[in-house]
Design a protein around this motif. Structure first.
Motif, PDB file in Angstrom:
ATOM      1  N   SER A   1       0.853  -1.188   0.000  1.00 32.67           N
ATOM      2  CA  SER A   1       0.000   0.000   0.000  1.00 32.67           C
ATOM      3  C   SER A   1       0.889   1.238   0.000  1.00 32.67           C
ATOM      4  O   SER A   1       2.096   1.163   0.227  1.00 32.67           O
ATOM      5  CB  SER A   1      -0.872   0.010   1.250  1.00 32.67           C
ATOM      6  OG  SER A   1      -0.065   0.231   2.392  1.00 32.67           O
ATOM      7  N   ALA A   2       0.264   2.390  -0.242  1.00 37.36           N
ATOM      8  CA  ALA A   2       1.036   3.635  -0.255  1.00 37.36           C
ATOM      9  C   ALA A   2       1.747   3.829   1.077  1.00 37.36           C
ATOM     10  O   ALA A   2       2.921   4.220   1.127  1.00 37.36           O
ATOM     11  CB  ALA A   2       0.110   4.819  -0.537  1.00 37.36           C
ATOM     12  N   GLU A   3       1.044   3.524   2.164  1.00 40.31           N
ATOM     13  CA  GLU A   3       1.640   3.685   3.481  1.00 40.31           C
ATOM     14  C   GLU A   3       2.796   2.706   3.683  1.00 40.31           C
ATOM     15  O   GLU A   3       3.852   3.045   4.214  1.00 40.31           O
ATOM     16  CB  GLU A   3       0.569   3.479   4.559  1.00 40.31           C
ATOM     17  CG  GLU A   3       1.073   3.486   5.981  1.00 40.31           C
ATOM     18  CD  GLU A   3       1.746   4.797   6.354  1.00 40.31           C
ATOM     19  OE1 GLU A   3       1.572   5.801   5.624  1.00 40.31           O
ATOM     20  OE2 GLU A   3       2.486   4.805   7.359  1.00 40.31           O
ATOM     21  N   GLU A   4       2.601   1.492   3.242  1.00 37.51           N
ATOM     22  CA  GLU A   4       3.682   0.505   3.378  1.00 37.51           C
ATOM     23  C   GLU A   4       4.896   0.920   2.568  1.00 37.51           C
ATOM     24  O   GLU A   4       6.042   0.766   3.005  1.00 37.51           O
ATOM     25  CB  GLU A   4       3.170  -0.873   2.940  1.00 37.51           C
ATOM     26  CG  GLU A   4       2.264  -1.530   3.972  1.00 37.51           C
ATOM     27  CD  GLU A   4       1.554  -2.768   3.444  1.00 37.51           C
ATOM     28  OE1 GLU A   4       1.192  -3.630   4.254  1.00 37.51           O
ATOM     29  OE2 GLU A   4       1.344  -2.872   2.207  1.00 37.51           O
ATOM     30  N   GLN A   5       4.648   1.448   1.397  1.00 35.88           N
ATOM     31  CA  GLN A   5       5.773   1.923   0.599  1.00 35.88           C
ATOM     32  C   GLN A   5       6.535   3.016   1.320  1.00 35.88           C
ATOM     33  O   GLN A   5       7.766   3.054   1.294  1.00 35.88           O
ATOM     34  CB  GLN A   5       5.284   2.451  -0.750  1.00 35.88           C
ATOM     35  CG  GLN A   5       4.972   1.347  -1.720  1.00 35.88           C
ATOM     36  CD  GLN A   5       5.173   1.797  -3.155  1.00 35.88           C
ATOM     37  OE1 GLN A   5       5.945   2.700  -3.440  1.00 35.88           O
ATOM     38  NE2 GLN A   5       4.470   1.145  -4.058  1.00 35.88           N
ATOM     39  N   ARG A   6       5.787   3.928   1.956  1.00 36.07           N
ATOM     40  CA  ARG A   6       6.469   5.006   2.673  1.00 36.07           C
ATOM     41  C   ARG A   6       7.359   4.434   3.767  1.00 36.07           C
ATOM     42  O   ARG A   6       8.495   4.853   3.938  1.00 36.07           O
ATOM     43  CB  ARG A   6       5.459   5.984   3.270  1.00 36.07           C
ATOM     44  CG  ARG A   6       5.118   7.141   2.341  1.00 36.07           C
ATOM     45  CD  ARG A   6       4.365   8.239   3.085  1.00 36.07           C
ATOM     46  NE  ARG A   6       3.052   7.806   3.514  1.00 36.07           N
ATOM     47  CZ  ARG A   6       1.979   7.785   2.719  1.00 36.07           C
ATOM     48  NH1 ARG A   6       2.083   8.182   1.472  1.00 36.07           N
ATOM     49  NH2 ARG A   6       0.812   7.376   3.178  1.00 36.07           N
ATOM     50  N   VAL A   7       6.832   3.471   4.517  1.00 32.16           N
ATOM     51  CA  VAL A   7       7.623   2.888   5.596  1.00 32.16           C
ATOM     52  C   VAL A   7       8.868   2.196   5.037  1.00 32.16           C
ATOM     53  O   VAL A   7       9.986   2.410   5.501  1.00 32.16           O
ATOM     54  CB  VAL A   7       6.784   1.868   6.401  1.00 32.16           C
ATOM     55  CG1 VAL A   7       7.660   1.144   7.411  1.00 32.16           C
ATOM     56  CG2 VAL A   7       5.629   2.552   7.093  1.00 32.16           C
ATOM     57  N   TRP A   8       8.646   1.405   4.023  1.00 30.19           N
ATOM     58  CA  TRP A   8       9.748   0.627   3.465  1.00 30.19           C
ATOM     59  C   TRP A   8      10.837   1.530   2.892  1.00 30.19           C
ATOM     60  O   TRP A   8      12.028   1.370   3.152  1.00 30.19           O
ATOM     61  CB  TRP A   8       9.195  -0.348   2.420  1.00 30.19           C
ATOM     62  CG  TRP A   8      10.167  -0.938   1.459  1.00 30.19           C
ATOM     63  CD1 TRP A   8      10.030  -0.975   0.108  1.00 30.19           C
ATOM     64  CD2 TRP A   8      11.407  -1.588   1.757  1.00 30.19           C
ATOM     65  NE1 TRP A   8      11.116  -1.599  -0.455  1.00 30.19           N
ATOM     66  CE2 TRP A   8      11.976  -1.976   0.531  1.00 30.19           C
ATOM     67  CE3 TRP A   8      12.099  -1.848   2.928  1.00 30.19           C
ATOM     68  CZ2 TRP A   8      13.205  -2.628   0.439  1.00 30.19           C
ATOM     69  CZ3 TRP A   8      13.332  -2.499   2.855  1.00 30.19           C
ATOM     70  CH2 TRP A   8      13.873  -2.885   1.619  1.00 30.19           C
TER      71      TRP A   8
END
Lengths: 163, 163
Positions: free
Chosen positions: A8-15
DNA sequence: TCGGTCTGGTTGAACTCTCAACAAGAACAT
DNA sequence: ATGTTCTTGTTGAGAGTTCAACCAGACCGA
């Protein structure tokens, strides 16, 4: 084959944030060590592992485990360290295949000289910027990641074993 | 010069655990990409950055920023990617010094083929092993580390500026 | 004891990264 | 204009890593 669980967009940000932080951090440490002590971090870790071993010596295979290094990489690295005079290699008494790497006095001195700068860099860039609660989290996160990878490795081993 | 703030036993555990987890993790990802798609993660990230840019093209300097890469490293890498036919370089219209890297259709196809395996590896080894709370922590930790490093870089710049 | 297999370690080649040096265009002051 | 300085990007050499191949000794079963 569209059953991929994309991020997800949020997961991408974290990663991406995690990856960026780690890259910059290790680059900073590596550059500091290279500049001030003329060695990459991988070599520093070899010296550390040897310095903590009884007799300041370890078999190559144990040293590889301690440094999370492949045999090949370690072999090349120790060859270089030996050329510098920081380490010597001798035969292993109990196993004639074996090879034992031992830290020389000069190597120990080099390590002692390198340690303050390296430890200071780690403290400033890691411990000084995190709260105690974050450090606790980091500990748990690291452990969870390692467990996950251990599982993955076991799985790979099992697959290999099947053939 | 004994005013070094050495790491406590607990701090050493955190630091070594973190380093081990990160090393194994990145090694796992790198090996997966190399094995399944024939490229190291650094090259994968170049392709990703280009694929997300308008026209699938970026100036070398912007690409370097996006990939957290040095100009030199990027230059070598793009040369290799160009040899593979995944990227082409053309002159920059607005600045005659400039050079623009553009993702080819073949490069895009290669990226599309590589993405599922890579994303799956990231998900399995990162998101599947961490709780939502841990992910939130990781986000904050990454941000704090990057801020710390940004400060450090500013400091270095200031030092350089003084001479 | 002998053959097969596994383990420990090294080696060379190919690849990637780093660093310093460089060329060429842009930016800017005089 | 003109010379200085900064920025952009490339290059080559040296250093480190990876991978596959290999040798030699240990281990193990017939």
């Amino acid at each position: 084959m569209s059953d991929v669980r994309w991020l997800s967009a949020e997961e991408q940000r974290v990663w991406r944030g995690f990856r960026t932080a780690v890259m910059k951090f290790t680059e900073h440490l590596d550059r500091q060590l290279q500049r001030d002590s003329g060695m990459p971090m991988a070599y520093y870790e070899i010296l550390v592992a040897l310095s903590e071993a009884p007799e300041r010596a370890l078999r190559m295979s144990e040293l590889a485990l301690a440094c999370h290094s492949s045999r090949s990489r370690l072999s090349h690295a120790v060859a270089k360290l030996e050329k510098e005079g920081w380490v010597v290699r001798r035969a292993c008494a109990s196993d004639r295949r074996g090879s034992v790497a031992e830290l020389t006095d000069e190597g120990f001195a080099v390590l002692e000289a390198a340690a303050p700068g390296h430890v200071t860099a780690v403290r400033e860039q890691l411990f000084d910027v995190l709260t105690p609660a974050q450090l606790q989290s980091l500990r748990e996160i690291s452990a969870a990641m390692e467990n996950g990878l251990a599982g993955e490795c076991a799985q790979v081993r099992a697959e290999i074993g099947e053939f």
